[in-house]
Design a protein around this motif. Structure first.
Motif, PDB file in Angstrom:
ATOM      1  N   GLY A   1      16.001  22.363   3.148  1.00  0.00           N
ATOM      2  CA  GLY A   1      15.443  21.444   2.286  1.00  0.00           C
ATOM      3  C   GLY A   1      15.790  20.034   2.423  1.00  0.00           C
ATOM      4  O   GLY A   1      16.580  19.592   3.246  1.00  0.00           O
ATOM      5  N   ASP A   2      15.398  19.205   1.523  1.00  0.00           N
ATOM      6  CA  ASP A   2      15.806  17.791   1.414  1.00  0.00           C
ATOM      7  C   ASP A   2      15.254  17.207   2.645  1.00  0.00           C
ATOM      8  O   ASP A   2      14.496  17.591   3.329  1.00  0.00           O
ATOM      9  N   ALA A   3      16.319  16.050   3.314  1.00  0.00           N
ATOM     10  CA  ALA A   3      15.879  15.523   4.296  1.00  0.00           C
ATOM     11  C   ALA A   3      16.233  16.427   5.577  1.00  0.00           C
ATOM     12  O   ALA A   3      15.624  16.337   6.726  1.00  0.00           O
ATOM     13  N   TYR A   4      16.817  17.587   5.548  1.00  0.00           N
ATOM     14  CA  TYR A   4      17.158  18.403   6.763  1.00  0.00           C
ATOM     15  C   TYR A   4      15.872  19.541   6.797  1.00  0.00           C
ATOM     16  O   TYR A   4      15.795  19.956   7.898  1.00  0.00           O
ATOM     17  N   GLY A   5      15.290  19.536   5.719  1.00  0.00           N
ATOM     18  CA  GLY A   5      14.092  20.581   5.646  1.00  0.00           C
ATOM     19  C   GLY A   5      12.752  20.026   5.018  1.00  0.00           C
ATOM     20  O   GLY A   5      12.530  20.553   4.021  1.00  0.00           O
TER      21      GLY A   5
ATOM     22  N   ILE B   1      11.930  23.663   7.968  1.00  0.00           N
ATOM     23  CA  ILE B   1      12.516  24.088   6.419  1.00  0.00           C
ATOM     24  C   ILE B   1      14.033  23.860   6.504  1.00  0.00           C
ATOM     25  O   ILE B   1      14.556  23.956   5.553  1.00  0.00           O
ATOM     26  N   GLY B   2      14.744  23.346   7.638  1.00  0.00           N
ATOM     27  CA  GLY B   2      16.130  23.208   7.333  1.00  0.00           C
ATOM     28  C   GLY B   2      16.678  22.622   8.666  1.00  0.00           C
ATOM     29  O   GLY B   2      16.089  22.226   9.658  1.00  0.00           O
ATOM     30  N   ALA B   3      17.720  22.658   8.988  1.00  0.00           N
ATOM     31  CA  ALA B   3      18.534  22.135  10.283  1.00  0.00           C
ATOM     32  C   ALA B   3      19.984  22.805  10.635  1.00  0.00           C
ATOM     33  O   ALA B   3      20.372  23.306   9.026  1.00  0.00           O
ATOM     34  N   THR B   4      20.231  23.035  11.790  1.00  0.00           N
ATOM     35  CA  THR B   4      21.563  23.635  12.084  1.00  0.00           C
ATOM     36  C   THR B   4      22.382  22.806  12.727  1.00  0.00           C
ATOM     37  O   THR B   4      22.083  21.778  13.632  1.00  0.00           O
ATOM     38  N   PRO B   5      23.700  22.499  12.555  1.00  0.00           N
ATOM     39  CA  PRO B   5      24.600  21.540  13.003  1.00  0.00           C
ATOM     40  C   PRO B   5      24.989  22.128  14.539  1.00  0.00           C
ATOM     41  O   PRO B   5      25.671  21.737  15.136  1.00  0.00           O
TER      42      PRO B   5
ATOM     43  N   PRO C   1      13.904  16.011  15.152  1.00  0.00           N
ATOM     44  CA  PRO C   1      15.411  16.145  15.289  1.00  0.00           C
ATOM     45  C   PRO C   1      15.909  17.275  15.928  1.00  0.00           C
ATOM     46  O   PRO C   1      15.585  18.270  15.627  1.00  0.00           O
ATOM     47  N   ALA C   2      17.047  17.256  16.846  1.00  0.00           N
ATOM     48  CA  ALA C   2      17.586  18.226  17.468  1.00  0.00           C
ATOM     49  C   ALA C   2      18.243  19.084  16.344  1.00  0.00           C
ATOM     50  O   ALA C   2      18.675  18.491  15.251  1.00  0.00           O
ATOM     51  N   GLY C   3      18.242  20.340  16.475  1.00  0.00           N
ATOM     52  CA  GLY C   3      18.851  21.206  15.474  1.00  0.00           C
ATOM     53  C   GLY C   3      17.978  21.801  14.147  1.00  0.00           C
ATOM     54  O   GLY C   3      18.087  22.419  13.465  1.00  0.00           O
TER      55      GLY C   3
END
Length: 234
Positions: free
Chosen positions: A103-107, A192-196, A167-169
């Motif tokens: 969520g938010d900026a990541y998703g 919906i999200g991002a992984t580091p 974006p990557a991830g």
């Protein structure tokens, strides 16, 4: 036999295990690919599992040499008969945890996915993360995994307008599957999200974090945990 061997041009053959996308067929493809890699059949240069088939690239040799289609098909049948025998030990998939900040900026598409699926955002996160998923194949970009199949309540197609820069991830869903973008690229799935985690690094061996046949568990993390993991990696 539960597979069919068909030629694909003059230097590739394809093992076909079905015409559907499901985990049972995906596991057969992963089992076949692993057995054939271990067998090291002379002449085969690359083995590429997909959703429901496995491509085998080979180097053709002069007429009469034992690397033609018919000879290779016979050698492949022998390996697969042993791999799929009743007393054969099943392959044990790797279990990989993928932390995801949802969520938010990541998703940025999480709210839209929730609205489309008539779920809350928390329910989308729960359904996406509570059940381990299967890595069917790598494609689209180096190290980019196609992961599924998810709960039918998460059914949503691709975006009507793809993004030019993802974006990557980024962790994105469509067609009951997840795609994790290994680097900045265009993309049409719902983020919906991002992984580091780094999905692909050409200086590592193996270069790709995930491989066909792996089992993935998505682990929800906070934005603070995401940034800390990124900082630690840097």
């Amino acid at each position: 036999m539960p597979w069919e061997i068909v030629p694909q041009g003059d230097r590739c053959l394809v093992l076909v295990f079905g015409d559907q996308v499901n985990i049972e067929i995906g596991l057969k493809c992963a089992t076949a690919a692993a057995a054939l890699r271990a067998a090291r059949i002379d002449g085969i240069s690359d083995i590429v599992p997909t959703f429901n088939s496995v491509a085998l690239h080979y180097q053709p040799r002069p007429s009469g040499a034992d690397t033609g289609f018919r000879h290779l098909a016979g050698e492949i049948d022998k390996v697969l008969e042993q791999a799929f025998a009743r007393n054969a030990a099943p392959i044990t998939p790797r279990q990989i945890n993928i932390p995801v900040c949802y969520g938010d900026a990541y998703g940025p598409d999480l709210a839209h996915v929730a609205q489309h699926c008539h779920l809350s955002q928390d329910e989308v996160i729960r359904l996406h993360s509570e059940t381990p998923a299967h890595v069917f194949m790598l494609g689209f970009a180096p190290g980019a995994p196609y992961i599924g199949m998810h709960d039918p309540r998460l059914a949503i197609g691709r975006r009507s307008t793809p993004r030019t820069d993802v974006p990557a991830g980024s962790v994105a869903i469509a067609n009951l599957q997840t795609m994790i973008y290994p680097n900045m690229s265009p993309g049409g799935w719902h983020i919906i999200g991002a992984t580091p985690l780094v999905l692909f690094d050409p200086f590592e061996s193996p270069a790709a974090l995930l491989a066909p046949g792996d089992t993935v568990r998505f682990i929800p993390i906070s934005a603070e945990e995401f940034l800390a993991a990124r900082h630690e990696r840097a």
